[in-house]
Design a protein around this motif. Structure first.
Motif, mmCIF file in Angstrom:
data_model
loop_
_atom_site.group_PDB
_atom_site.id
_atom_site.type_symbol
_atom_site.label_atom_id
_atom_site.label_comp_id
_atom_site.label_asym_id
_atom_site.label_seq_id
_atom_site.Cartn_x
_atom_site.Cartn_y
_atom_site.Cartn_z
ATOM 1 N N GLU A 143 -41.861 -88.251 -47.365
ATOM 2 C CA GLU A 143 -43.259 -88.437 -47.152
ATOM 3 C C GLU A 143 -43.197 -89.987 -47.408
ATOM 4 N N THR A 189 -39.738 -86.905 -37.961
ATOM 5 C CA THR A 189 -39.161 -85.582 -38.185
ATOM 6 C C THR A 189 -38.031 -85.662 -38.877
ATOM 7 N N GLU A 205 -41.497 -75.016 -39.530
ATOM 8 C CA GLU A 205 -41.702 -76.661 -39.565
ATOM 9 C C GLU A 205 -42.953 -76.615 -40.582
ATOM 10 N N ARG A 206 -43.161 -77.721 -41.299
ATOM 11 C CA ARG A 206 -44.076 -78.101 -42.170
ATOM 12 C C ARG A 206 -44.446 -79.514 -41.934
ATOM 13 N N ARG A 207 -45.667 -79.791 -41.865
ATOM 14 C CA ARG A 207 -46.366 -80.975 -41.800
ATOM 15 C C ARG A 207 -46.570 -81.625 -43.156
ATOM 16 N N PHE A 239 -43.917 -73.461 -44.907
ATOM 17 C CA PHE A 239 -43.322 -73.705 -43.610
ATOM 18 C C PHE A 239 -43.983 -72.649 -42.785
ATOM 19 N N ASN A 289 -43.436 -87.566 -41.242
ATOM 20 C CA ASN A 289 -44.618 -86.520 -41.172
ATOM 21 C C ASN A 289 -44.222 -85.223 -41.236
ATOM 22 N N ARG A 290 -43.046 -84.751 -40.894
ATOM 23 C CA ARG A 290 -42.868 -83.295 -40.379
ATOM 24 C C ARG A 290 -41.270 -83.066 -41.025
ATOM 25 N N ARG A 316 -38.514 -79.857 -40.329
ATOM 26 C CA ARG A 316 -38.228 -78.720 -39.450
ATOM 27 C C ARG A 316 -36.883 -78.228 -39.851
#
Length: 169
Positions: free
Chosen positions: A117, A87, A166-168, A144, A122-123, A125
């Motif tokens: 990426e 993250t 959060e966003r993956r 998000f 992977n995330r 926040r």
């Protein structure tokens, strides 16, 4: 140290760049009214540059000016591997008020996401102050989602209520 993305350039903020950061802060009075009930100062810049959340460290933190075509258009503060190993945590993202509503913030974050990426994260926040409606809508528009709501442990005297988003990727 200067690092490249595609369109934007990130420059590590050292003491000689504090004035440039303060200039950007000063174009965002609404945020500082919400967050501090005060105007930004050189102390605000130093505090932002050196502050980290609990269980993180300065070695994982980056505090950078965002440049576009040689012009300082914003500042970003982020921590790698926080709160989890995969993250990136954005502590502050601010576009110079003179460049608001031109798509630069969205374009920068999309490029930033692609860049991290490619580095295996992977995330992403971040936290948004409950009263900061514009920021909340900005992050929602970028995909998000709110994962929890907390009271900040940083500056407990300010009693910040924060939406953790959060966003993956």
């Amino acid at each position: 140290m200067v690092s490249m993305m595609n369109k934007f350039i990130l420059e590590t903020v050292k003491e000689d760049l504090f004035e440039k950061v303060l200039k950007i802060y000063n174009t965002n009075q609404e945020y500082f009214q919400i967050s501090m009930n005060n105007k930004p100062s050189m102390e605000s810049v130093i505090e932002d540059k050196n502050g980290t959340p609990p269980d993180s460290c300065l070695e994982n933190k980056s505090y950078k000016l965002i440049k576009l075509n040689g012009v300082d258009i914003g500042v970003i503060d982020y921590i790698v591997n926080y709160p989890d190993e995969d993250t990136i945590y954005i502590g502050l993202f601010m576009v110079d008020g003179n460049f608001h509503r031109n798509g630069y913030g969205r374009e920068f974050i999309e490029e930033f996401i692609t860049n991290i990426e490619n580095q295996g994260f992977n995330r992403i926040r971040l936290g948004v102050l409950n009263e900061n409606r514009k920021a909340f809508e900005f992050w929602i528009s970028l995909g998000f989602k709110v994962v929890k709501e907390v009271t900040s442990t940083i500056h407990p005297e300010r009693n910040w209520k924060i939406k953790v988003m959060e966003r993956r990727i």
